[in-house]
Design a protein around this motif. Structure first.
Motif, mmCIF file in Angstrom:
data_model
loop_
_atom_site.group_PDB
_atom_site.id
_atom_site.type_symbol
_atom_site.label_atom_id
_atom_site.label_comp_id
_atom_site.label_asym_id
_atom_site.label_seq_id
_atom_site.Cartn_x
_atom_site.Cartn_y
_atom_site.Cartn_z
ATOM 1 N N PHE A 23 60.230 76.474 35.360
ATOM 2 C CA PHE A 23 59.810 75.684 34.198
ATOM 3 C C PHE A 23 60.308 74.243 34.277
ATOM 4 O O PHE A 23 59.637 73.327 33.801
ATOM 5 N N VAL A 24 61.466 74.021 34.872
ATOM 6 C CA VAL A 24 61.952 72.645 35.060
ATOM 7 C C VAL A 24 61.035 71.907 36.038
ATOM 8 O O VAL A 24 60.658 70.757 35.801
ATOM 9 N N VAL A 25 60.653 72.580 37.123
ATOM 10 C CA VAL A 25 59.744 71.961 38.098
ATOM 11 C C VAL A 25 58.401 71.649 37.438
ATOM 12 O O VAL A 25 57.865 70.537 37.566
ATOM 13 N N LEU A 26 57.847 72.618 36.723
ATOM 14 C CA LEU A 26 56.572 72.404 36.041
ATOM 15 C C LEU A 26 56.692 71.288 35.002
ATOM 16 O O LEU A 26 55.812 70.418 34.907
ATOM 17 N N GLY A 27 57.780 71.283 34.241
ATOM 18 C CA GLY A 27 58.002 70.227 33.255
ATOM 19 C C GLY A 27 58.087 68.863 33.897
ATOM 20 O O GLY A 27 57.557 67.870 33.371
ATOM 21 N N THR A 28 58.739 68.789 35.059
ATOM 22 C CA THR A 28 58.847 67.518 35.784
ATOM 23 C C THR A 28 57.461 67.036 36.224
ATOM 24 O O THR A 28 57.149 65.846 36.114
ATOM 25 N N LEU A 29 56.639 67.960 36.684
ATOM 26 C CA LEU A 29 55.264 67.593 37.047
ATOM 27 C C LEU A 29 54.498 67.084 35.821
ATOM 28 O O LEU A 29 53.737 66.116 35.918
ATOM 29 N N PHE A 30 54.698 67.724 34.681
ATOM 30 C CA PHE A 30 54.054 67.276 33.441
ATOM 31 C C PHE A 30 54.494 65.853 33.079
ATOM 32 O O PHE A 30 53.697 65.067 32.588
ATOM 33 N N ILE A 31 55.769 65.563 33.294
ATOM 34 C CA ILE A 31 56.293 64.242 32.929
ATOM 35 C C ILE A 31 55.696 63.153 33.817
ATOM 36 O O ILE A 31 55.257 62.108 33.328
ATOM 37 N N PHE A 32 55.685 63.371 35.133
ATOM 38 C CA PHE A 32 55.284 62.320 36.066
ATOM 39 C C PHE A 32 53.793 62.296 36.391
ATOM 40 O O PHE A 32 53.286 61.275 36.860
ATOM 41 N N ASN A 33 53.090 63.397 36.155
ATOM 42 C CA ASN A 33 51.656 63.456 36.454
ATOM 43 C C ASN A 33 50.877 64.136 35.322
ATOM 44 O O ASN A 33 50.132 65.085 35.571
ATOM 45 N N PRO A 34 51.001 63.667 34.096
ATOM 46 C CA PRO A 34 50.329 64.376 32.996
ATOM 47 C C PRO A 34 48.809 64.380 33.121
ATOM 48 O O PRO A 34 48.152 65.320 32.690
ATOM 49 N N ASP A 35 48.245 63.346 33.759
ATOM 50 C CA ASP A 35 46.785 63.281 33.895
ATOM 51 C C ASP A 35 46.221 64.430 34.727
ATOM 52 O O ASP A 35 45.087 64.845 34.533
ATOM 53 N N LYS A 36 47.014 64.964 35.643
ATOM 54 C CA LYS A 36 46.555 66.072 36.490
ATOM 55 C C LYS A 36 46.456 67.388 35.710
ATOM 56 O O LYS A 36 45.856 68.332 36.184
ATOM 57 N N PHE A 37 47.061 67.432 34.537
ATOM 58 C CA PHE A 37 47.079 68.666 33.758
ATOM 59 C C PHE A 37 46.171 68.599 32.532
ATOM 60 O O PHE A 37 46.170 69.510 31.710
#
Length: 180
Positions: A23-37
């Motif tokens: 969840f930390v890894v996924l959250g980090t991806l959400f923070i830095f690449n929100p457009d991809k999600f």
């Protein structure tokens, strides 16, 4: 009353750490690449970023707690003639005396069961702690009527067996008390 010691489950702690890390890894991806999600369900990148921040903060704290518990040499739960010595979760306070306990009740949130420990004076318990632990315990008090809870999800013990054992021990103690 014989003393029973229940150890912490390192396997359950390891699973907790893996989940928190994911969840930390996924959250980090959400923070830095929100457009991809961005999806039909979640269209706003800022909401995705906020969800990522919340995920990193919450599951980062869970990961730190899990790491500390992995190396904790203390027994998870001790049951003896004095009471229950709790070391099962982030809001554990140590000894809960039988003479202070009025009731033990089971609660369930989704698939997770936990035991609520009701006492004569919940505010006296809150006075013993501070900081984040106090805030968590105050939230428990508001939601369930007691700041104390015990979970078997960190223990090498079956929940139903733990519930039965603690209720039996409380009843034994209450039968010995002259004022009850």
């Amino acid at each position: 009353m014989n003393r029973i010691e229940i150890r912490l489950s390192k396997t359950k702690m390891l699973l907790l750490l893996f989940g928190a890390t994911g969840f930390v890894v996924l959250g980090t991806l959400f923070i830095f690449n929100p457009d991809k999600f961005v999806s039909p369900i979640m269209r706003n990148p800022e909401i995705i970023r906020i969800a990522g921040i919340a995920s990193v903060l919450f599951f980062g704290a869970v990961g730190i707690y899990g790491t500390r518990k992995m190396f904790d040499k203390n027994v998870g739960l001790t049951i003896d003639g004095s009471g229950i010595i709790d070391n099962t979760n982030a809001t554990s306070i140590g000894l809960i005396k039988w003479s202070d306990i009025t009731e033990i009740r089971t609660e369930q949130v989704m698939s997770t069961k936990f035991l609520l420990i009701f006492t004569n004076d919940p505010n006296a318990i809150l006075e013993k702690v501070g900081g984040i632990k106090r805030k968590l315990m105050e939230a428990n008090l508001r939601m369930y009527g007691t700041p104390l809870s015990i979970t078997s999800s960190t223990l090498k013990y079956n929940f139903n067996d733990l519930e039965k054992l603690l209720i039996e021990r409380l009843n034994e103690h209450q039968e010995k008390m002259p004022n009850r």
